[in-house]
Scaffold this motif. Structure first.
Motif, short mmCIF file in Angstrom:
data_model
loop_
_atom_site.label_atom_id
_atom_site.label_comp_id
_atom_site.label_asym_id
_atom_site.label_seq_id
_atom_site.Cartn_x
_atom_site.Cartn_y
_atom_site.Cartn_z
N ILE A 80 -6.09 -6.99 5.18
CA ILE A 80 -5.80 -5.68 5.77
C ILE A 80 -7.08 -4.83 5.80
CG2 ILE A 80 -3.39 -5.63 5.02
CD1 ILE A 80 -4.35 -3.72 2.74
N GLU A 81 -7.02 -3.74 6.53
CA GLU A 81 -8.08 -2.75 6.50
C GLU A 81 -7.60 -1.60 5.63
OE1 GLU A 81 -9.96 0.28 9.71
OE2 GLU A 81 -10.11 -1.86 10.20
N PRO A 82 -8.21 -1.41 4.44
CA PRO A 82 -7.76 -0.34 3.55
C PRO A 82 -7.77 1.01 4.26
CG PRO A 82 -9.36 -1.73 2.44
CD PRO A 82 -9.35 -2.13 3.89
N THR A 83 -6.72 1.78 4.06
CA THR A 83 -6.59 3.05 4.75
C THR A 83 -5.91 4.07 3.86
OG1 THR A 83 -5.86 4.06 6.82
CG2 THR A 83 -4.38 2.46 5.83
N VAL A 84 -5.91 5.30 4.30
CA VAL A 84 -5.26 6.38 3.55
C VAL A 84 -3.80 6.00 3.29
CG1 VAL A 84 -4.55 8.80 3.65
CG2 VAL A 84 -6.80 8.12 4.52
N GLY A 85 -3.38 6.18 2.05
CA GLY A 85 -2.01 5.81 1.67
C GLY A 85 -1.96 4.54 0.85
N ASP A 86 -2.99 3.70 0.97
CA ASP A 86 -3.05 2.49 0.14
C ASP A 86 -3.51 2.88 -1.26
OD1 ASP A 86 -2.36 1.03 2.38
OD2 ASP A 86 -4.38 0.30 2.77
N VAL A 87 -3.25 1.99 -2.22
CA VAL A 87 -3.66 2.22 -3.60
C VAL A 87 -4.56 1.07 -4.04
CG1 VAL A 87 -2.84 2.45 -5.98
CG2 VAL A 87 -1.55 3.49 -4.12
N VAL A 88 -5.69 1.41 -4.66
CA VAL A 88 -6.64 0.41 -5.14
C VAL A 88 -6.56 0.35 -6.66
CG1 VAL A 88 -9.07 -0.26 -5.27
CG2 VAL A 88 -8.19 0.84 -3.20
N ASN A 89 -6.42 -0.86 -7.19
CA ASN A 89 -6.44 -1.06 -8.63
C ASN A 89 -7.83 -1.55 -9.00
OD1 ASN A 89 -6.20 -2.25 -11.26
ND2 ASN A 89 -3.98 -2.18 -10.98
N ALA A 90 -8.57 -0.71 -9.76
CA ALA A 90 -9.92 -1.05 -10.19
C ALA A 90 -10.18 -0.45 -11.56
CB ALA A 90 -10.93 -0.52 -9.19
N ASN A 91 -10.95 -1.11 -12.37
CA ASN A 91 -11.27 -0.63 -13.72
C ASN A 91 -10.02 -0.39 -14.56
OD1 ASN A 91 -14.02 -0.64 -13.25
ND2 ASN A 91 -14.13 1.52 -12.75
N GLY A 92 -8.95 -1.09 -14.25
CA GLY A 92 -7.70 -0.92 -14.99
C GLY A 92 -6.95 0.36 -14.65
N ALA A 93 -7.34 1.02 -13.57
CA ALA A 93 -6.67 2.26 -13.15
C ALA A 93 -6.29 2.14 -11.68
CB ALA A 93 -7.61 3.46 -13.35
N GLU A 94 -5.41 3.02 -11.25
CA GLU A 94 -4.99 3.03 -9.85
C GLU A 94 -5.57 4.26 -9.15
OE1 GLU A 94 -0.70 2.77 -9.85
OE2 GLU A 94 -0.83 0.59 -9.69
N TYR A 95 -6.09 4.04 -7.95
CA TYR A 95 -6.69 5.09 -7.15
C TYR A 95 -6.06 5.10 -5.77
CZ TYR A 95 -10.26 4.95 -10.78
OH TYR A 95 -10.90 4.98 -11.99
N ALA A 96 -5.51 6.24 -5.38
CA ALA A 96 -4.96 6.39 -4.04
C ALA A 96 -6.12 6.65 -3.08
CB ALA A 96 -3.98 7.55 -3.99
N ILE A 97 -6.13 5.97 -1.96
CA ILE A 97 -7.19 6.17 -0.97
C ILE A 97 -6.91 7.49 -0.24
CG2 ILE A 97 -8.26 5.30 1.14
CD1 ILE A 97 -7.70 2.47 0.13
N VAL A 98 -7.88 8.41 -0.30
CA VAL A 98 -7.73 9.70 0.37
C VAL A 98 -8.65 9.81 1.58
CG1 VAL A 98 -6.87 10.90 -1.67
CG2 VAL A 98 -9.33 10.82 -1.24
N ALA A 99 -9.63 8.92 1.69
CA ALA A 99 -10.53 8.88 2.84
C ALA A 99 -11.19 7.51 2.87
CB ALA A 99 -11.58 9.97 2.76
N GLY A 100 -11.60 7.08 4.05
CA GLY A 100 -12.23 5.77 4.14
C GLY A 100 -13.09 5.61 5.36
N ASP A 101 -13.96 4.62 5.29
CA ASP A 101 -14.86 4.29 6.38
C ASP A 101 -14.93 2.77 6.48
OD1 ASP A 101 -16.85 4.01 8.26
OD2 ASP A 101 -18.37 5.13 7.14
N PRO A 102 -14.48 2.20 7.60
CA PRO A 102 -14.49 0.74 7.73
C PRO A 102 -15.87 0.15 8.00
CG PRO A 102 -13.62 1.71 9.71
CD PRO A 102 -13.85 2.84 8.74
N ASN A 103 -16.86 0.97 8.36
CA ASN A 103 -18.22 0.50 8.64
C ASN A 103 -18.23 -0.62 9.67
OD1 ASN A 103 -20.25 1.95 6.78
ND2 ASN A 103 -18.48 1.52 5.49
N LYS A 104 -17.62 -0.36 10.80
CA LYS A 104 -17.62 -1.29 11.93
C LYS A 104 -18.70 -0.82 12.91
CE LYS A 104 -12.72 -2.46 11.82
NZ LYS A 104 -11.47 -2.44 12.58
N TYR A 105 -19.93 -1.20 12.64
CA TYR A 105 -21.06 -0.70 13.42
C TYR A 105 -21.04 -1.18 14.86
CZ TYR A 105 -22.59 0.40 8.73
OH TYR A 105 -22.65 0.87 7.44
#
Length: 121
Positions: A80-105
């Protein structure tokens, strides 16, 4: 004029994230069935990522809050392409994505996904 090889750039980004990053999960809430209803279904997608705290000079208290993380997610193998509304599990914590950049140059190939994650807790 020669064209730039964004797939090669994507591979390089993946190698660096794999070397210095960690395994994580991007979870997307899939909407309920339009006919039968029900609850949204969380669907986990394994990812390789690097979470980093924002430098203090970027924390403005409105767009970027204290505790927000800048998360680099490898595009290689991510379904998938991570987007606002998705949740990332990192460092043992959960982070809601509030902004993103796909870097599709080139408008097609995502080199790396860079998202702003805000603690869910």
């Amino acid at each position: 004029m020669a064209t730039f090889d964004y797939a090669d750039m994507q591979a390089t980004a993946h190698e660096l994230i794999e070397e210095f990053g960690q395994a994580g999960v991007v979870t997307r809430l899939e909407p309920p069935d339009p006919v039968y209803g029900g609850d949204p279904v969380p669907t986990p997608y394994p990812a390789t990522l690097v979470p980093m705290a924002y430098e203090a000079r970027y924390v403005d208290g409105t767009v970027i809050l204290s505790g927000d993380m800048q998360i680099y997610i490898s595009a290689v193998g991510l379904a998938i392409e991570p987007t606002v509304g998705d949740v990332v599990n990192a460092n043992g914590a959960e982070y809601a994505i509030v902004a993103g950049d796909p870097n599709k140059y080139d408008g097609i190939t995502p080199v790396v996904f860079i998202v702003q994650g805000r603690s869910v807790a």
